[in-house]
Design a protein around this motif. Structure first.
Motif, short mmCIF file in Angstrom:
data_model
loop_
_atom_site.label_atom_id
_atom_site.label_comp_id
_atom_site.label_asym_id
_atom_site.label_seq_id
_atom_site.Cartn_x
_atom_site.Cartn_y
_atom_site.Cartn_z
N PHE A 19 6.12 -12.78 12.53
CA PHE A 19 6.34 -13.62 11.35
C PHE A 19 6.64 -12.75 10.15
N PRO A 20 7.60 -13.06 9.34
CA PRO A 20 8.56 -14.14 9.47
C PRO A 20 9.68 -13.83 10.46
N SER A 21 9.77 -12.55 10.91
CA SER A 21 10.74 -12.18 11.94
C SER A 21 10.19 -10.97 12.69
N LYS A 22 10.87 -10.58 13.75
CA LYS A 22 10.41 -9.43 14.54
C LYS A 22 10.40 -8.16 13.71
N LYS A 23 11.26 -8.06 12.73
CA LYS A 23 11.30 -6.89 11.86
C LYS A 23 9.91 -6.58 11.29
N PHE A 24 9.14 -7.60 10.98
CA PHE A 24 7.83 -7.44 10.35
C PHE A 24 6.71 -7.18 11.36
N ILE A 52 -7.61 -3.65 10.02
CA ILE A 52 -7.22 -4.61 8.98
C ILE A 52 -6.13 -3.97 8.14
N LEU A 53 -5.00 -4.65 8.06
CA LEU A 53 -3.85 -4.19 7.28
C LEU A 53 -3.60 -5.16 6.14
N PRO A 54 -2.87 -4.73 5.12
CA PRO A 54 -2.47 -5.70 4.08
C PRO A 54 -1.53 -6.74 4.70
N ARG A 55 -1.39 -7.87 4.04
CA ARG A 55 -0.47 -8.92 4.52
C ARG A 55 0.45 -9.40 3.41
N ILE A 56 -0.15 -9.86 2.29
CA ILE A 56 0.62 -10.37 1.17
C ILE A 56 0.14 -9.69 -0.11
N ILE A 163 6.55 -11.37 -4.84
CA ILE A 163 5.64 -11.44 -3.69
C ILE A 163 6.15 -10.47 -2.63
N TRP A 164 5.21 -9.70 -2.10
CA TRP A 164 5.52 -8.68 -1.11
C TRP A 164 4.86 -9.04 0.22
N ARG A 165 5.53 -8.69 1.32
CA ARG A 165 4.99 -8.92 2.66
C ARG A 165 4.91 -7.56 3.36
N PHE A 166 3.80 -7.35 4.07
CA PHE A 166 3.60 -6.08 4.76
C PHE A 166 4.08 -6.19 6.20
N ALA A 167 4.91 -5.22 6.61
CA ALA A 167 5.39 -5.15 7.99
C ALA A 167 4.44 -4.29 8.79
N THR A 168 3.90 -4.83 9.88
CA THR A 168 2.83 -4.18 10.64
C THR A 168 3.31 -3.12 11.63
N GLU A 169 4.57 -3.22 12.05
CA GLU A 169 5.11 -2.32 13.08
C GLU A 169 4.34 -2.44 14.40
N ILE A 170 3.81 -3.66 14.66
CA ILE A 170 3.03 -3.92 15.87
C ILE A 170 3.66 -5.08 16.63
N GLY A 171 3.79 -4.91 17.92
CA GLY A 171 4.34 -5.98 18.75
C GLY A 171 4.64 -5.48 20.14
N GLU A 172 5.47 -6.22 20.82
CA GLU A 172 5.82 -5.88 22.19
C GLU A 172 6.68 -4.62 22.21
N GLU A 173 6.43 -3.77 23.19
CA GLU A 173 7.12 -2.48 23.28
C GLU A 173 8.64 -2.64 23.30
N GLN A 174 9.13 -3.67 24.00
CA GLN A 174 10.58 -3.86 24.10
C GLN A 174 11.22 -4.24 22.76
N SER A 181 8.02 -0.87 8.80
CA SER A 181 6.62 -0.75 8.40
C SER A 181 6.55 -0.63 6.88
N GLY A 182 5.43 -1.07 6.35
CA GLY A 182 5.21 -0.99 4.91
C GLY A 182 5.54 -2.29 4.19
N TRP A 183 5.60 -2.18 2.87
CA TRP A 183 5.82 -3.35 2.01
C TRP A 183 7.28 -3.69 1.84
N PHE A 184 7.58 -5.01 1.86
CA PHE A 184 8.93 -5.49 1.62
C PHE A 184 8.86 -6.65 0.61
N LEU A 185 9.72 -6.60 -0.37
CA LEU A 185 9.80 -7.65 -1.38
C LEU A 185 10.42 -8.89 -0.76
N GLU A 186 9.76 -10.05 -0.92
CA GLU A 186 10.34 -11.29 -0.40
C GLU A 186 11.50 -11.70 -1.28
N GLU A 187 12.57 -12.07 -0.64
CA GLU A 187 13.78 -12.47 -1.40
C GLU A 187 13.85 -13.97 -1.52
#
Length: 187
Positions: A19-24, A52-56, A163-174, A181-187
């Motif tokens: 959420f909101p996409s695989k990028k995050f 525990i990571l940041p989220r918003i 508003i910023w969203r944190f990308a976790t860099e966590i998910g399925e290996e494929q 990873s890190g903070w991204f400004l919501e557009e």
């Protein structure tokens, strides 16, 4: 119809989604700032490692990173971000509906108390919940979930312009080549 957990289900404590996409990457359980220390203390008392990571986050300037964190997220214990660290999958104990029990049920995060409600306009039920898939409706026994959701919404309200969203860099290996990873400004 009254909401209740489906027999032997623990899906909401196991599966995490992008959420909101695989990028995050995958998101973890939402943890409010005033819950963070309590959750960390509970993990320490139970001798559990948690992440525990940041989220918003929010800021008043577009060029800066967040000045304040509105929400954190507790990641799952699996490499792909799944399975809550407080879900008891090893003892053989069962919850009242015969799923895996929560080790901190009475102290669980507000987001867990809100489930299966999804914050939207209007508020909806999570379509991934087995009960919600099966019955398509629930109009009874959701008062405490509604109260929890309103508390979360109140704490997440901001008049900050960015508003910023944190990308976790966590998910399925494929999917790893898609992760940021890190903070991204919501557009």
């Amino acid at each position: 119809m009254e909401f209740r957990c489906i027999e032997e289900c623990s899906q909401c404590c196991i599966e995490r989604e992008y959420f909101p996409s695989k990028k995050f990457g995958k998101i973890g359980v939402l943890i409010l700032p005033d819950e963070k220390k309590k959750i960390e203390k509970l993990a320490q008392e139970k001798n559990l490692d948690i992440k525990i990571l940041p989220r918003i986050g929010i800021s008043n300037k577009k060029e800066s990173s967040p000045e304040k964190i509105l929400a954190y997220q507790m990641m799952g214990i699996e490499k792909n971000g799944n399975t809550c660290p407080f879900l008891d999958t090893e003892s053989g104990n069962k919850s009242p509906h015969n799923g895996f029990p929560c080790k901190i049920y009475n102290d669980r995060p507000m987001a867990c108390r809100t489930y299966p409600l999804i914050e939207s306009d209007p508020i909806t039920l999570d379509e991934k919940c087995k009960f919600c898939k099966e019955h398509k409706t629930a109009d009874e026994n959701l008062n405490s979930e509604i109260e929890s959701l309103l508390k979360i919404k109140e704490q997440m309200y901001t008049d900050s312009p960015f508003i910023w969203r944190f990308a976790t860099e966590i998910g399925e290996e494929q999917d790893s080549d898609l992760f940021e990873s890190g903070w991204f400004l919501e557009e």
